[in-house]
Design a protein around this motif. Structure first.
Motif, PDB file in Angstrom:
ATOM      1  N   UNK A  50     -17.599   9.389 -40.106  1.00 28.18           N
ATOM      2  CA  UNK A  50     -18.568   8.969 -39.085  1.00 28.18           C
ATOM      3  C   UNK A  50     -19.749   9.928 -38.995  1.00 28.18           C
ATOM      4  N   UNK A  51     -19.597  11.146 -39.482  1.00 25.68           N
ATOM      5  CA  UNK A  51     -20.663  12.143 -39.455  1.00 25.68           C
ATOM      6  C   UNK A  51     -21.442  12.044 -40.768  1.00 25.68           C
ATOM      7  N   UNK A  52     -22.635  11.482 -40.725  1.00 23.90           N
ATOM      8  CA  UNK A  52     -23.441  11.274 -41.939  1.00 23.90           C
ATOM      9  C   UNK A  52     -23.895  12.565 -42.614  1.00 23.90           C
ATOM     10  N   UNK A  53     -23.803  13.695 -41.913  1.00 22.29           N
ATOM     11  CA  UNK A  53     -24.203  14.965 -42.512  1.00 22.29           C
ATOM     12  C   UNK A  53     -23.132  15.544 -43.429  1.00 22.29           C
ATOM     13  N   UNK A  54     -21.910  15.019 -43.343  1.00 24.47           N
ATOM     14  CA  UNK A  54     -20.801  15.486 -44.178  1.00 24.47           C
ATOM     15  C   UNK A  54     -20.494  14.396 -45.194  1.00 24.47           C
ATOM     16  N   UNK A  55     -20.492  14.721 -46.472  1.00 22.07           N
ATOM     17  CA  UNK A  55     -20.337  13.695 -47.510  1.00 22.07           C
ATOM     18  C   UNK A  55     -19.036  13.844 -48.303  1.00 22.07           C
ATOM     19  N   UNK A  56     -17.978  14.337 -47.667  1.00 19.44           N
ATOM     20  CA  UNK A  56     -16.697  14.459 -48.365  1.00 19.44           C
ATOM     21  C   UNK A  56     -15.882  13.167 -48.225  1.00 19.44           C
ATOM     22  N   UNK A  57     -16.495  12.068 -48.627  1.00 14.05           N
ATOM     23  CA  UNK A  57     -15.853  10.754 -48.521  1.00 14.05           C
ATOM     24  C   UNK A  57     -16.020  10.023 -49.848  1.00 14.05           C
ATOM     25  N   UNK A  58     -16.021   8.714 -49.851  1.00 18.43           N
ATOM     26  CA  UNK A  58     -16.110   7.952 -51.102  1.00 18.43           C
ATOM     27  C   UNK A  58     -17.423   8.174 -51.842  1.00 18.43           C
ATOM     28  N   UNK A  59     -18.449   8.625 -51.143  1.00 21.81           N
ATOM     29  CA  UNK A  59     -19.701   8.951 -51.829  1.00 21.81           C
ATOM     30  C   UNK A  59     -19.496  10.081 -52.829  1.00 21.81           C
ATOM     31  N   UNK A  60     -18.548  10.969 -52.552  1.00 21.18           N
ATOM     32  CA  UNK A  60     -18.265  12.090 -53.452  1.00 21.18           C
ATOM     33  C   UNK A  60     -17.050  11.833 -54.335  1.00 21.18           C
ATOM     34  N   UNK A  61     -16.016  11.140 -53.814  1.00 21.64           N
ATOM     35  CA  UNK A  61     -14.730  11.042 -54.508  1.00 21.64           C
ATOM     36  C   UNK A  61     -14.342   9.636 -54.942  1.00 21.64           C
ATOM     37  N   UNK A  62     -15.116   8.631 -54.596  1.00 25.20           N
ATOM     38  CA  UNK A  62     -14.819   7.270 -55.036  1.00 25.20           C
ATOM     39  C   UNK A  62     -13.758   6.578 -54.205  1.00 25.20           C
ATOM     40  N   UNK A  63     -13.019   5.687 -54.840  1.00 30.69           N
ATOM     41  CA  UNK A  63     -12.049   4.819 -54.164  1.00 30.69           C
ATOM     42  C   UNK A  63     -10.838   5.620 -53.683  1.00 30.69           C
ATOM     43  N   UNK A  64     -10.272   5.183 -52.552  1.00 36.72           N
ATOM     44  CA  UNK A  64      -9.107   5.850 -51.968  1.00 36.72           C
ATOM     45  C   UNK A  64      -7.973   4.847 -51.764  1.00 36.72           C
ATOM     46  N   UNK A  65      -6.759   5.377 -51.731  1.00 35.26           N
ATOM     47  CA  UNK A  65      -5.575   4.579 -51.409  1.00 35.26           C
ATOM     48  C   UNK A  65      -5.162   4.910 -49.983  1.00 35.26           C
ATOM     49  N   UNK A  66      -5.062   3.882 -49.141  1.00 32.23           N
ATOM     50  CA  UNK A  66      -4.765   4.048 -47.723  1.00 32.23           C
ATOM     51  C   UNK A  66      -3.248   4.130 -47.514  1.00 32.23           C
ATOM     52  N   UNK A  67      -2.829   5.104 -46.678  1.00 33.16           N
ATOM     53  CA  UNK A  67      -1.412   5.301 -46.359  1.00 33.16           C
ATOM     54  C   UNK A  67      -1.052   4.769 -44.981  1.00 33.16           C
ATOM     55  N   UNK A  68      -2.045   4.563 -44.136  1.00 38.83           N
ATOM     56  CA  UNK A  68      -1.795   4.052 -42.795  1.00 38.83           C
ATOM     57  C   UNK A  68      -3.079   4.040 -41.992  1.00 38.83           C
ATOM     58  N   UNK A  69      -3.009   3.412 -40.811  1.00 35.57           N
ATOM     59  CA  UNK A  69      -4.198   3.366 -39.958  1.00 35.57           C
ATOM     60  C   UNK A  69      -3.897   4.016 -38.620  1.00 35.57           C
TER      61      UNK A  69
END
Length: 107
Positions: free
Chosen positions: A71-90
């Motif tokens: 949710x914090x656009x200033x931090x890019x440690x998400x799919x923009x850096x690492x690509x697709x993810x496998x979800x374990x739960x919500x």
């Protein structure tokens, strides 16, 4: 066969989900149940970083997994850096320090 409980807990580290979640928030996570939808806060591992468990927001289904964003656009440690993810739960509940259920926003 390994039996995993349907509920587990995680502790948020870092600022990537601010302002929704903050460093130190404790979450109750549900494995299974209803399918993940865009806008859900999830716990996942990136295929490029299988050793890293993350809390992010699901954006869209992609290549048999999910594209995730913080949710914090200033931090890019998400799919923009690492690509697709496998979800374990919500995430279903933040139980510490300010208990509340999640009101999801659509992305």
């Amino acid at each position: 066969m390994q039996v995993r409980p349907p509920l587990f807990t995680v502790l948020v580290h870092g600022p990537s989900m601010a302002p929704t979640l903050r460093h130190g928030d404790a979450l109750l996570i549900r494995r299974g149940g209803r399918a993940v939808r865009p806008g859900d806060v999830v716990v996942a591992t990136f295929r490029a970083r299988p050793d890293l468990l993350v809390v992010k927001r699901a954006v869209r289904a992609c290549d048999g997994g999910w594209w995730l964003r913080g949710d914090n656009d200033l931090v890019t440690d998400d799919s923009r850096a690492y690509g697709v993810a496998d979800v374990h739960g919500r995430a279903v509940l933040r139980y510490w320090p300010r208990p509340r259920s999640f009101c999801y926003r659509r992305v």
